[in-house]
Design a protein around this motif. Structure first.
Motif, PDB file in Angstrom:
ATOM      1  N   PRO A   1      22.657  15.357  56.631  1.00 50.64           N
ATOM      2  CA  PRO A   1      24.002  15.490  56.068  1.00 50.64           C
ATOM      3  C   PRO A   1      24.658  16.818  56.424  1.00 50.64           C
ATOM      4  O   PRO A   1      25.856  16.995  56.233  1.00 50.64           O
TER       5      PRO A   1
ATOM      6  N   THR B   1      18.224  19.826  51.705  1.00 47.64           N
ATOM      7  CA  THR B   1      19.086  18.777  52.258  1.00 47.64           C
ATOM      8  C   THR B   1      19.135  17.572  51.331  1.00 47.64           C
ATOM      9  O   THR B   1      20.210  17.027  51.057  1.00 47.64           O
TER      10      THR B   1
ATOM     11  N   SER C   1      21.182  18.024  48.231  1.00 50.01           N
ATOM     12  CA  SER C   1      22.630  18.013  48.438  1.00 50.01           C
ATOM     13  C   SER C   1      23.234  16.607  48.381  1.00 50.01           C
ATOM     14  O   SER C   1      24.434  16.472  48.157  1.00 50.01           O
ATOM     15  N   ILE C   2      22.424  15.565  48.589  1.00 51.63           N
ATOM     16  CA  ILE C   2      22.980  14.203  48.578  1.00 51.63           C
ATOM     17  C   ILE C   2      22.679  13.440  47.291  1.00 51.63           C
ATOM     18  O   ILE C   2      23.161  12.334  47.100  1.00 51.63           O
TER      19      ILE C   2
ATOM     20  N   ASN D   1      26.946  16.880  48.841  1.00 50.28           N
ATOM     21  CA  ASN D   1      27.041  15.828  49.861  1.00 50.28           C
ATOM     22  C   ASN D   1      26.831  14.429  49.275  1.00 50.28           C
ATOM     23  O   ASN D   1      26.591  13.483  50.035  1.00 50.28           O
ATOM     24  N   HIS D   2      26.926  14.310  47.960  1.00 56.32           N
ATOM     25  CA  HIS D   2      26.633  13.019  47.339  1.00 56.32           C
ATOM     26  C   HIS D   2      27.626  11.939  47.761  1.00 56.32           C
ATOM     27  O   HIS D   2      27.224  10.795  48.059  1.00 56.32           O
TER      28      HIS D   2
ATOM     29  N   TYR E   1      26.832  10.736  51.161  1.00 54.19           N
ATOM     30  CA  TYR E   1      25.679   9.842  51.185  1.00 54.19           C
ATOM     31  C   TYR E   1      26.063   8.443  50.721  1.00 54.19           C
ATOM     32  O   TYR E   1      25.615   7.447  51.310  1.00 54.19           O
ATOM     33  N   LYS E   2      26.880   8.343  49.706  1.00 53.35           N
ATOM     34  CA  LYS E   2      27.313   7.019  49.261  1.00 53.35           C
ATOM     35  C   LYS E   2      28.112   6.309  50.368  1.00 53.35           C
ATOM     36  O   LYS E   2      28.009   5.087  50.523  1.00 53.35           O
TER      37      LYS E   2
ATOM     38  N   TRP F   1      27.463   6.664  53.529  1.00 54.88           N
ATOM     39  CA  TRP F   1      26.420   6.162  54.419  1.00 54.88           C
ATOM     40  C   TRP F   1      25.880   4.828  53.913  1.00 54.88           C
ATOM     41  O   TRP F   1      25.708   3.886  54.682  1.00 54.88           O
TER      42      TRP F   1
ATOM     43  N   THR G   1      18.966   5.345  46.122  1.00 61.35           N
ATOM     44  CA  THR G   1      19.303   4.508  47.274  1.00 61.35           C
ATOM     45  C   THR G   1      19.150   3.036  46.920  1.00 61.35           C
ATOM     46  O   THR G   1      20.030   2.207  47.202  1.00 61.35           O
TER      47      THR G   1
END
Length: 369
Positions: free
Chosen positions: A121, A135, A138-139, A145-146, A149-150, A152, A205
């Motif tokens: 990310p 890393t 962060s997601i 970066n959440h 990620y969503k 993605w 996930t």
């Protein structure tokens, strides 16, 4: 006694996948894979239909089929690059073609497994091979970066939901995210995130794909590196029995198979440990990735791989891709034999063994019914 425990687990009453809303075909696949593991193990190959040594994108071709006369039972594919909405994955396979290859394998009765070398990310430069600590944090929910990620996962969901058979049914997939999670070379590995962070990553996930995006055609494969020495090491980052359908590890041969039996002994020992876990948790087990680059040992299939697996009741074993000449590595890069390759004759013997299952074998089992 250990064998009886494992057999009891494989045939146990719990034959439902962890997703209680799984599609009918996905639930049938899980149940039938448990039955199939008592008969033998499926052979798989990464990117088998897309390319092979000295060819790419030729309809109907397969290096495995051209040697053994049959396609592999398991087709491995890769989603790295999809998270960035790219047209091709990290190995250059167009996702449009991949979708068609997946349908072809499924319609013939084969099984689909998919890995995901997601880019970092923090940037695409290192791809999945970014080991910056933090890393994963962060997601996760609350991380900077959440939302990325969503996004993605939205791309993954669209792809999974687009996989449909001739009757419009969803094609089941053995999804193997965050593979080799106990290694130290990816941004989700143990050197780059804590055990708890990884478990949250896995469960978030799964939650997002199931509950938010309504993806119910996945069986989840927990996949470690081949470095574990105890059951506790294997299970250190295990996210829970309710979040895993298949347990597995990756292990490659790097020494000289003609002179060393290390791979045979080590793989056998690890399968013994994993078999005990599978019996305790009533899970399927597999070798997610393996192989011997260029297969220089003519008898590797029957004298090494088959002996390494022995009598362990695994669901499948998958060897890596047949890229051919790799410009970056400056060498040939392949893991299944092609016509006239030095191990081809032994591969035919491997194919003929009673407990090795290829596509014709599994098609007879009608795994999705």
């Amino acid at each position: 006694m250990r064998y009886l425990l494992l057999l009891a687990a494989i045939l146990g009453a719990n034959t439902e996948p962890t997703d209680k809303s799984a599609t009918a075909q996905t639930a049938a696949l899980y149940k039938n894979l448990k039955k199939l593991a008592t008969k033998g193990y499926m052979f798989g190959h990464q990117d088998d239909l897309a390319y092979g040594v000295n060819w790419r994108y030729e309809a109907g071709r397969s290096d495995v089929k051209e040697v053994a006369g049959d396609y592999p039972a398991v087709y491995g594919w890769e989603l790295g690059g999809l998270e960035a909405a790219q047209e091709k994955n990290i190995d250059g396979v167009p996702f449009k073609k991949m979708r068609q290859y997946i349908k072809e394998g499924y319609e013939r009765g084969g099984v689909i497994t998919i890995s995901w070398h997601a880019r970092s990310p923090y940037g695409a430069e290192k791809g999945a091979w970014d080991t910056t600590h933090g890393t994963v944090a962060s997601i996760l929910p609350g991380g900077n970066n959440h939302q990325l990620y969503k996004g993605w996962l939205n791309e993954l969901a669209k792809f999974f939901l687009s996989l449909k058979g001739n009757k419009g049914e969803m094609i089941p997939v053995l999804f193997r995210p965050y593979h080799e999670l106990t290694g130290n070379w990816f941004w989700w590995c143990r050197n780059a995130c804590t055990t708890e962070q990884f478990k949250v990553l896995w469960r978030f996930t799964q939650y997002y794909l199931r509950e938010e995006k309504k993806v119910h055609n996945l069986l989840y494969v927990y996949n470690t590196a081949g470095d574990f020495k105890t059951k506790d090491e294997f299970l250190e980052r295990y996210p829970g029995d309710d979040a895993v359908d298949v347990i597995s590890f990756d292990s490659y041969q790097y020494d000289d198979a003609a002179k060393s039996d290390w791979f045979v002994k080590n793989t056998n020992r690890q399968l013994q440990l994993m078999g005990e876990i599978a019996a305790e948790k009533n899970k399927l087990m597999a070798i997610g990735e393996t192989g011997y680059e260029q297969i220089p040992f003519a008898g590797w299939w029957t004298e090494t791989l088959a002996k390494a697996i022995g009598g362990h009741k695994i669901s499948y074993v998958l060897v890596w891709r047949n890229h051919g000449y790799n410009e970056w590595m400056k060498k040939m890069h392949y893991y299944a034999p092609y016509k006239d390759q030095v191990s081809a004759a032994d591969f035919v013997k491997f194919y003929q063994q009673e407990n090795t299952l290829f596509e014709k074998d599994v098609a007879k089992e009608r795994l999705y019914e």
